[in-house]
Write a protein that holds these residues in place. Structure first.
Motif, PDB file in Angstrom:
ATOM      1  N   MET A   1       0.840  -1.205   0.000  1.00 28.70           N
ATOM      2  CA  MET A   1       0.000   0.000   0.000  1.00 28.70           C
ATOM      3  C   MET A   1       0.867   1.243   0.000  1.00 28.70           C
ATOM      4  N   SER A   2       0.447   2.255  -0.742  1.00 30.58           N
ATOM      5  CA  SER A   2       1.162   3.527  -0.768  1.00 30.58           C
ATOM      6  C   SER A   2       0.561   4.473   0.268  1.00 30.58           C
ATOM      7  N   ILE A   3       1.402   5.033   1.112  1.00 23.29           N
ATOM      8  CA  ILE A   3       0.953   5.997   2.120  1.00 23.29           C
ATOM      9  C   ILE A   3       0.784   7.384   1.497  1.00 23.29           C
ATOM     10  N   ILE A   4       1.664   7.712   0.542  1.00 24.40           N
ATOM     11  CA  ILE A   4       1.566   8.986  -0.178  1.00 24.40           C
ATOM     12  C   ILE A   4       1.638   8.694  -1.676  1.00 24.40           C
ATOM     13  N   GLU A   5       0.724   9.291  -2.435  1.00 28.92           N
ATOM     14  CA  GLU A   5       0.771   9.235  -3.892  1.00 28.92           C
ATOM     15  C   GLU A   5       0.509  10.633  -4.431  1.00 28.92           C
ATOM     16  N   THR A   6       1.369  11.091  -5.312  1.00 26.76           N
ATOM     17  CA  THR A   6       1.092  12.342  -6.020  1.00 26.76           C
ATOM     18  C   THR A   6       1.060  12.055  -7.518  1.00 26.76           C
ATOM     19  N   GLN A   7       0.197  12.763  -8.220  1.00 29.22           N
ATOM     20  CA  GLN A   7       0.099  12.597  -9.671  1.00 29.22           C
ATOM     21  C   GLN A   7       0.165  13.963 -10.341  1.00 29.22           C
ATOM     22  N   ASP A   8       1.164  14.114 -11.202  1.00 29.67           N
ATOM     23  CA  ASP A   8       1.354  15.352 -11.975  1.00 29.67           C
ATOM     24  C   ASP A   8       1.287  16.592 -11.078  1.00 29.67           C
ATOM     25  N   LEU A   9       1.933  16.508  -9.921  1.00 32.92           N
ATOM     26  CA  LEU A   9       1.884  17.605  -8.950  1.00 32.92           C
ATOM     27  C   LEU A   9       2.729  18.781  -9.444  1.00 32.92           C
ATOM     28  N   CYS A  10       2.124  19.956  -9.472  1.00 29.12           N
ATOM     29  CA  CYS A  10       2.804  21.162  -9.949  1.00 29.12           C
ATOM     30  C   CYS A  10       2.584  22.309  -8.961  1.00 29.12           C
ATOM     31  N   LYS A  11       3.584  23.166  -8.861  1.00 28.58           N
ATOM     32  CA  LYS A  11       3.443  24.411  -8.102  1.00 28.58           C
ATOM     33  C   LYS A  11       4.153  25.520  -8.851  1.00 28.58           C
ATOM     34  N   GLN A  12       3.395  26.556  -9.152  1.00 32.85           N
ATOM     35  CA  GLN A  12       3.927  27.692  -9.894  1.00 32.85           C
ATOM     36  C   GLN A  12       3.848  28.945  -9.031  1.00 32.85           C
ATOM     37  N   TYR A  13       4.946  29.695  -8.977  1.00 29.89           N
ATOM     38  CA  TYR A  13       4.981  30.993  -8.313  1.00 29.89           C
ATOM     39  C   TYR A  13       5.246  32.046  -9.389  1.00 29.89           C
ATOM     40  N   GLY A  14       4.248  32.875  -9.668  1.00 35.31           N
ATOM     41  CA  GLY A  14       4.391  33.826 -10.763  1.00 35.31           C
ATOM     42  C   GLY A  14       4.538  33.084 -12.070  1.00 35.31           C
ATOM     43  N   ASN A  15       5.620  33.368 -12.770  1.00 34.67           N
ATOM     44  CA  ASN A  15       5.880  32.686 -14.043  1.00 34.67           C
ATOM     45  C   ASN A  15       6.844  31.512 -13.891  1.00 34.67           C
ATOM     46  N   VAL A  16       7.210  31.203 -12.633  1.00 33.25           N
ATOM     47  CA  VAL A  16       8.218  30.166 -12.390  1.00 33.25           C
ATOM     48  C   VAL A  16       7.530  28.887 -11.919  1.00 33.25           C
ATOM     49  N   LEU A  17       7.753  27.783 -12.640  1.00 30.99           N
ATOM     50  CA  LEU A  17       7.223  26.481 -12.257  1.00 30.99           C
ATOM     51  C   LEU A  17       8.244  25.812 -11.339  1.00 30.99           C
ATOM     52  N   ARG A  18       7.961  25.830 -10.036  1.00 27.20           N
ATOM     53  CA  ARG A  18       8.911  25.298  -9.055  1.00 27.20           C
ATOM     54  C   ARG A  18       8.838  23.783  -8.933  1.00 27.20           C
ATOM     55  N   ILE A  19       7.631  23.230  -9.065  1.00 24.06           N
ATOM     56  CA  ILE A  19       7.439  21.778  -9.024  1.00 24.06           C
ATOM     57  C   ILE A  19       6.727  21.383 -10.304  1.00 24.06           C
ATOM     58  N   SER A  20       7.295  20.409 -11.034  1.00 23.59           N
ATOM     59  CA  SER A  20       6.784  20.084 -12.364  1.00 23.59           C
ATOM     60  C   SER A  20       6.386  18.615 -12.469  1.00 23.59           C
ATOM     61  N   HIS A  21       5.085  18.353 -12.508  1.00 29.01           N
ATOM     62  CA  HIS A  21       4.522  17.026 -12.809  1.00 29.01           C
ATOM     63  C   HIS A  21       5.193  15.926 -11.982  1.00 29.01           C
ATOM     64  N   LEU A  22       5.171  16.116 -10.674  1.00 27.74           N
ATOM     65  CA  LEU A  22       5.850  15.216  -9.752  1.00 27.74           C
ATOM     66  C   LEU A  22       4.948  14.035  -9.401  1.00 27.74           C
TER      67      LEU A  22
END
Length: 303
Positions: A1-22
């Motif tokens: 079993m997976s305790i944490i799963e992320t799919q295509d997780l992204c975080k953008q600040y302004g025009n900067v993509l800090r986290i890309s499809h994680l």
């Protein structure tokens, strides 16, 4: 079993993509090392997993539930975390600080003394936190995260600023948690050597992108010894080696082969020479974990 799963997780600040499809997958009962250079996006990712930062896109599941406003509190009741430097009331003792957290979390009072024993501060409960060393403060932060005996524990750079003795103490504490309490521990670090000694699963990110995720054993497998062969005609040599069922690939002017016995290596050298392919150099090589980290991230590993 997976305790944490992320799919295509992204975080953008302004025009900067800090986290890309994680896409992270944290197995239950593991010590999951989250590794990357400073500024790679480790803290931002952990804050999104805990619901402290809202993702720009993608999904997060924690303990089998979507991390959203409806589920956040129920998920966090089963999670503990130490994100960045913990804050305390310096004029209170460690036990008094934990009592505040215990009251807020609604967990049994007996847990306070138990977690102080777990983090080896049970002999210091009467000491004011203002007089704690940095290592003791980090362990008190770990005690606060453990108060509710969570199923999931998230630790962001828990050894930062500690001396060697403090690092060893923290490492020993983290390593015993899954077996002793059935916890899943996610620990982030930029220190490759620390993750190597703590984790059984590893994810490596570079500039917000996942570049490796698997068991520590698989990562170590990349550092196994191999032979590097340079010839007068690598294309012909590769074809001839295939006839002998010896796998090879070309890399920076060398043919990379598995490690062979001396007898087989000598036989192949003669075989190539008989087919008018001269051997210029044959050497055994081994990549270190630091070499692999550098290849994956483009930055030297901190030791």
């Amino acid at each position: 079993m997976s305790i944490i799963e992320t799919q295509d997780l992204c975080k953008q600040y302004g025009n900067v993509l800090r986290i890309s499809h994680l896409n992270l997958n944290v197995p239950e009962g593991s010590v999951y090392g989250f590794l990357g250079p400073n500024g790679a996006g480790k803290s931002t990712t952990l804050k999104m997993i805990l619901g402290l930062v809202r993702p720009t896109a993608g999904s997060i599941r924690v303990l089998g539930k979507d991390m959203n406003s409806a589920n956040r509190l129920s998920v966090l009741r089963q999670a503990g975390s130490l994100i960045e430097s913990p804050s305390y009331y310096g004029h209170l003792t460690g036990e008094e600080n934990l009592r505040i957290v215990q009251t807020l979390r609604g967990v049994p009072e007996k847990n306070i003394r138990e977690v102080l024993q777990i983090v080896r501060l049970d002999g210091q409960q009467g000491k004011k936190v203002a007089h704690y060393s940095l290592g003791m403060k980090q362990r008190l932060g770990l005690a606060a995260a453990l108060l509710g005996y969570p199923r999931l524990l998230i630790l962001d750079e828990p050894t930062n600023g500690l001396d060697p003795a403090g690092i060893q103490e923290m490492r020993e504490l983290i390593c015993e948690l899954p077996g002793r309490f059935g916890m899943t521990v996610v620990v982030s670090s930029h220190l490759l050597s620390e993750i190597d000694q703590m984790a059984d699963h590893v994810a490596i990110i570079r500039e917000g992108e996942l570049v490796f995720q698997d068991t520590l054993e698989v990562l170590h497998g990349r550092s196994r010894s191999h032979l590097a062969l340079r010839t007068t005609d690598n294309t012909a040599a590769c074809r001839l080696l295939a006839e002998k069922t010896v796998p090879c690939r070309e890399e920076e002017g060398y043919l990379i082969l598995p490690v062979l016995s001396d007898d087989i290596a000598a036989h192949l050298t003669r075989f190539l020479a008989e087919n008018r392919v001269g051997v210029i150099r044959l050497e055994e090589r081994r990549k270190s974990l630091e070499d692999i980290f550098l290849e994956l991230t483009g930055k030297a590993a901190s030791l």
